[in-house]
Write a protein that holds these residues in place. Structure first.
Motif, PDB file in Angstrom:
ATOM      1  N   ILE A   9       0.736  -1.389  -0.032  1.00  0.00           N
ATOM      2  CA  ILE A   9      -0.284   0.146   0.010  1.00  0.00           C
ATOM      3  C   ILE A   9       0.922   1.192   0.017  1.00  0.00           C
ATOM      4  O   ILE A   9       2.059   1.296   0.722  1.00  0.00           O
ATOM      5  N   ASP A  10       0.576   2.079  -0.653  1.00  0.00           N
ATOM      6  CA  ASP A  10       1.318   3.400  -0.995  1.00  0.00           C
ATOM      7  C   ASP A  10       0.337   4.371  -0.366  1.00  0.00           C
ATOM      8  O   ASP A  10      -0.783   4.881  -0.858  1.00  0.00           O
ATOM      9  N   LEU A  11       0.694   5.210   0.436  1.00  0.00           N
ATOM     10  CA  LEU A  11       0.120   6.225   1.301  1.00  0.00           C
ATOM     11  C   LEU A  11       0.753   7.694   1.151  1.00  0.00           C
ATOM     12  O   LEU A  11       1.853   7.706   1.260  1.00  0.00           O
ATOM     13  N   ASN A  12      -0.043   8.682   0.664  1.00  0.00           N
ATOM     14  CA  ASN A  12       0.570  10.166   0.603  1.00  0.00           C
ATOM     15  C   ASN A  12      -0.529  10.997   1.325  1.00  0.00           C
ATOM     16  O   ASN A  12      -1.407  10.713   1.237  1.00  0.00           O
ATOM     17  N   SER A  13       0.390  12.079   1.620  1.00  0.00           N
ATOM     18  CA  SER A  13      -0.503  12.865   2.660  1.00  0.00           C
ATOM     19  C   SER A  13       0.449  14.257   2.380  1.00  0.00           C
ATOM     20  O   SER A  13       1.548  14.334   2.250  1.00  0.00           O
ATOM     21  N   SER A  14      -0.367  15.417   2.533  1.00  0.00           N
ATOM     22  CA  SER A  14       0.257  16.591   2.460  1.00  0.00           C
ATOM     23  C   SER A  14      -0.690  17.521   3.277  1.00  0.00           C
ATOM     24  O   SER A  14      -1.799  17.536   3.144  1.00  0.00           O
ATOM     25  N   LEU A  52       4.114   0.507   2.309  1.00  0.00           N
ATOM     26  CA  LEU A  52       4.091  -0.471   3.105  1.00  0.00           C
ATOM     27  C   LEU A  52       4.045  -1.751   2.363  1.00  0.00           C
ATOM     28  O   LEU A  52       3.401  -1.684   1.332  1.00  0.00           O
ATOM     29  N   GLN A  53       4.737  -2.803   2.566  1.00  0.00           N
ATOM     30  CA  GLN A  53       4.763  -3.931   1.635  1.00  0.00           C
ATOM     31  C   GLN A  53       5.431  -5.017   2.493  1.00  0.00           C
ATOM     32  O   GLN A  53       6.061  -5.000   3.301  1.00  0.00           O
ATOM     33  N   ARG A 109       7.498  -4.509   5.617  1.00  0.00           N
ATOM     34  CA  ARG A 109       8.441  -3.573   5.429  1.00  0.00           C
ATOM     35  C   ARG A 109       7.728  -2.234   5.319  1.00  0.00           C
ATOM     36  O   ARG A 109       6.761  -1.907   4.480  1.00  0.00           O
ATOM     37  N   VAL A 110       8.324  -1.187   5.953  1.00  0.00           N
ATOM     38  CA  VAL A 110       8.066   0.410   5.818  1.00  0.00           C
ATOM     39  C   VAL A 110       8.989   1.081   5.132  1.00  0.00           C
ATOM     40  O   VAL A 110      10.220   1.151   5.707  1.00  0.00           O
ATOM     41  N   LYS A 111       8.707   1.837   4.168  1.00  0.00           N
ATOM     42  CA  LYS A 111       9.570   2.779   3.593  1.00  0.00           C
ATOM     43  C   LYS A 111       8.952   4.119   3.515  1.00  0.00           C
ATOM     44  O   LYS A 111       7.783   4.281   3.371  1.00  0.00           O
TER      45      LYS A 111
END
Length: 114
Positions: free
Chosen positions: A21-26, A36-37, A111-113
């Motif tokens: 899952i790819d999370l973006n926030s601004s 997260l993978q 894994r958290v990047k």
């Protein structure tokens, strides 16, 4: 068909339930991105001769790590590992290197990047 007694297939080294899952926030000029993978289920059985897992049980010169210190003694009969004895995990298929459920490891991970 041969009768193998209590023999049964255990574990599966293929990874199952892969996810990401790819999370973006601004907010107010501040950006945050987190990826997260992982793999939800995967089994691993350390092969014979893997001295990183088996330590002194595979090679007598390997160190006794904290993991290896939980071995059988008369005062500790329910230990994770048997009494220290070199080379019992050295050859595949015999003694400790014989695949069994007690030492089957969970290799799932997250894994958290950032």
């Amino acid at each position: 068909m041969d009768n193998h007694g209590d023999y049964k297939i255990i574990g599966n080294s293929r990874q199952r339930y892969s996810y990401g899952i790819d999370l973006n926030s601004s907010w107010n000029g501040i950006d945050l991105r987190m990826f997260l993978q992982g793999v939800g289920k995967r089994n691993y059985y350390p092969p014979g001769g893997d001295h990183y897992f088996w330590g002194i049980y595979a090679q007598p010169w390997a160190s006794l790590t904290k993991f290896n210190l939980d071995h059988w003694t008369p005062e500790n009969p329910n230990a994770y590992l048997p009494r220290p004895k070199s080379y019992v995990a050295e050859q595949s298929g015999i003694e400790l290197a014989a695949t069994q459920t007690k030492y089957l490891q969970n290799a799932g991970y997250l894994r958290v990047k950032m």
